[in-house]
Design a protein around this motif. Structure first.
Motif, mmCIF file in Angstrom:
data_model
loop_
_atom_site.group_PDB
_atom_site.id
_atom_site.type_symbol
_atom_site.label_atom_id
_atom_site.label_comp_id
_atom_site.label_asym_id
_atom_site.label_seq_id
_atom_site.Cartn_x
_atom_site.Cartn_y
_atom_site.Cartn_z
ATOM 1 N N SER A 153 0.832 -1.213 0.000
ATOM 2 C CA SER A 153 0.000 0.000 0.000
ATOM 3 C C SER A 153 0.863 1.258 0.000
ATOM 4 O O SER A 153 0.544 2.248 -0.669
ATOM 5 C CB SER A 153 -0.916 0.001 1.231
ATOM 6 O OG SER A 153 -1.780 -1.123 1.220
ATOM 7 N N LEU A 154 1.963 1.217 0.742
ATOM 8 C CA LEU A 154 2.844 2.382 0.816
ATOM 9 C C LEU A 154 3.461 2.681 -0.543
ATOM 10 O O LEU A 154 3.569 3.852 -0.940
ATOM 11 C CB LEU A 154 3.942 2.135 1.855
ATOM 12 C CG LEU A 154 4.885 3.306 2.135
ATOM 13 C CD1 LEU A 154 4.121 4.446 2.813
ATOM 14 C CD2 LEU A 154 6.058 2.861 3.000
ATOM 15 N N ASP A 155 3.877 1.646 -1.283
ATOM 16 C CA ASP A 155 4.479 1.867 -2.601
ATOM 17 C C ASP A 155 3.461 2.409 -3.604
ATOM 18 O O ASP A 155 3.825 3.171 -4.518
ATOM 19 C CB ASP A 155 5.093 0.568 -3.118
ATOM 20 C CG ASP A 155 6.423 0.250 -2.456
ATOM 21 O OD1 ASP A 155 6.922 1.110 -1.716
ATOM 22 O OD2 ASP A 155 6.953 -0.859 -2.658
ATOM 23 N N LYS A 156 2.215 2.011 -3.451
ATOM 24 C CA LYS A 156 1.176 2.480 -4.377
ATOM 25 C C LYS A 156 0.671 3.874 -4.011
ATOM 26 O O LYS A 156 0.108 4.574 -4.861
ATOM 27 C CB LYS A 156 0.001 1.499 -4.381
ATOM 28 C CG LYS A 156 0.326 0.149 -5.003
ATOM 29 C CD LYS A 156 -0.893 -0.763 -4.981
ATOM 30 C CE LYS A 156 -0.571 -2.110 -5.633
ATOM 31 N NZ LYS A 156 -1.743 -3.032 -5.604
ATOM 32 N N ALA A 157 0.857 4.266 -2.763
ATOM 33 C CA ALA A 157 0.343 5.554 -2.298
ATOM 34 C C ALA A 157 1.148 6.709 -2.881
ATOM 35 O O ALA A 157 2.331 6.552 -3.209
ATOM 36 C CB ALA A 157 0.371 5.608 -0.774
#
Length: 481
Positions: A153-157
């Protein structure tokens, strides 16, 4: 005519449908230049991960602590290149001992062959530095960015202050550990204490600073960014390991007979009534794999035998009240219903070769002399007949002092009665010094019993008679009367 046209149209439509089906079922085409897909590993605990801790921590502690230990007033492991001395615990090796290094590498190779034939890639899974260092970097990543789903999720955010903070913290930890790794490695050659003092005083030599930077970046890139690509694309061991495998080699394998067909179900449901095997198709075995493979697809060269999939699957089996071992350490022979043979020709051959080499290496190590001598005859003339009637032979002696102390050496020669070294020889040889000494040997021709005779040079330390070396040569002259 219209009926015929309708029939042709109908058959043509069926052909088009068949073509569509064929196109749908065509095998997937892979792009060789496809961008690498990042692997997000899930943290996993279990029996085999505890074993990996017990094998990984000694390697880490040994690597980082050994240069700080002192023996006999020096660094315990120190490769002193300017002085051409290599200290390994209580032993000191000189350039003349490099043949022992070749022996050590050969022994390591055969031991690796033996262990691989017997236990598969346990080296890769439990003690390989790439695996151990990568595990440390993955731990830092989990600590700063969270669990697998949180990292995805952090990489996509989008980039926010929170994301920048977490990413920065991760890379600071990576670079910090990489720097300590590179600094320690150069400390084996530079002197760890001296380099620490020089570092705090900003006096580290340019060459030393360059090498520290190089190994820091190499560790950072290999363990932080490349990870599994080092194992699958760069490591030659992954490519030739199959030559050592046989049906009785220990591997990590999925029990297809027990696990298939896969499918989700509730804990209370009976899989047999549903026509399913024990595999619930949770994909945890894939999510924990550091190389991103699916062990259910069979034996693959990317598998490093780390047993993460075993621990993950056993956890699921326990929660489902199934018997553990759906994924386990086993052999192909056992999977086929046979028995695993421990003693087999290839394994015995590797073990015997390794044992013989270890014994030979041990004997060579114990019998290593602290003084060596080489004798080179002057080949420009067999002998020289001098004006005083004496027969002269010229030699060059190469005396290597492999002791840590200087010695006063006496050179003598024997083999023919009356043989003498002109002017005598008494020399000083420093620690680690290789001295080249021209020597003139003379004899009265009446003492010669033939055209040539065996002679023997001896160098002996005056302060320690155990430090000596002997080398044979030949003396030439005219036939005696």
């Amino acid at each position: 005519m219209s009926a015929g046209n309708d029939k042709e149209h109908s058959s043509g439509k069926k052909i088009e449908e068949a073509i569509d089906v064929v196109n749908i079922e065509e095998p997937k085409k892979y792009n060789l230049y496809e961008k690498r897909e990042k692997i997000y590993t899930r943290a996993q605990t279990g029996f085999f991960q505890k074993v990996r801790l017990y094998t990984g921590w000694p390697l880490l502690l040994g690597y980082f602590l050994l240069p700080w230990l002192n023996l006999d007033g020096r660094q315990a492991v120190f490769f002193d290149l300017p002085a051409r001395k290599f200290h390994i615990l209580w032993l000191t090796f000189w350039p003349q001992d490099f043949v022992l290094l070749a022996w050590a590498l050969i022994i390591a190779a055969f031991l690796l062959f033996f262990v691989t034939t017997w236990l598969g890639r346990v080296w890769c899974g439990y003690t390989c530095p790439q695996t151990v260092w990568t595990a440390i970097f993955m731990w830092a990543e989990q600590l700063t960015e969270g669990s697998r789903n949180q990292r995805i999720s952090l990489d996509k955010a989008p980039w926010t202050a929170r994301k920048i903070y977490r990413k920065t913290a991760k890379h600071i930890m990576w670079l910090g550990f990489a720097f300590v790794t590179g600094f320690t490695f150069i400390g084996y050659f530079y002197g760890i204490r001296e380099m620490t003092v020089d570092l705090f005083n900003f006096e580290v030599a340019t060459v030393g600073a360059a090498w520290i930077t190089f190994f820091t970046l190499a560790t950072y890139i290999n363990a932080g960014w490349m990870r599994e690509q080092v194992c699958t694309h760069m490591c030659p061991y992954a490519r030739f390991q199959s030559a050592m495998f046989d049906k009785h080699t220990l591997i990590v394998a999925y029990d297809e007979k027990r696990g298939e067909s896969r499918g989700p179900r509730r804990r209370a449901q009976d899989p047999k009534e549903m026509g399913l095997g024990d595999c619930i198709d949770c994909n945890l075995c894939v999510q924990v794999c550091p190389t991103g493979i699916d062990i259910r697809d069979g034996l693959q060269y990317q598998c490093i035998n780390c047993a993460l999939c075993i621990d993950a699957c056993d956890d699921v089996m326990k929660k489902m009240n199934y018997e553990p071992g759906l994924i386990s350490y086993t052999t192909e022979a056992k999977q086929e219903g046979g028995h695993t043979k421990m003693l087999r020709p290839k394994l015995i051959g590797y073990g015997l070769a390794a044992f013989i080499m270890v014994m030979a290496f041990s004997i060579a190590l114990v019998s290593t002399d602290s003084m060596t001598l080489d004798v080179i005859r002057d080949r420009s003339a067999l002998y020289v007949k001098r004006d005083d009637g004496m027969i002269q032979n010229n030699y060059t002696l190469k005396i290597a002092n492999k002791d840590n102390n200087p010695h006063t050496m006496t050179v003598s020669v024997e083999g023919i009665r009356g043989l003498a070294i002109e002017k005598g020889q008494r020399i000083e040889v420093g620690p680690g010094e290789v001295l080249t000494l021209p020597v003139v040997v003379t004899i009265d021709p009446v003492r010669m019993q033939g055209m040539s005779a065996d002679i023997e040079f001896t160098v002996v330390s005056q302060d320690n008679e155990q430090v000596q070396a002997v080398r044979k040569s030949r003396f030439f002259g005219p036939s005696g009367k």
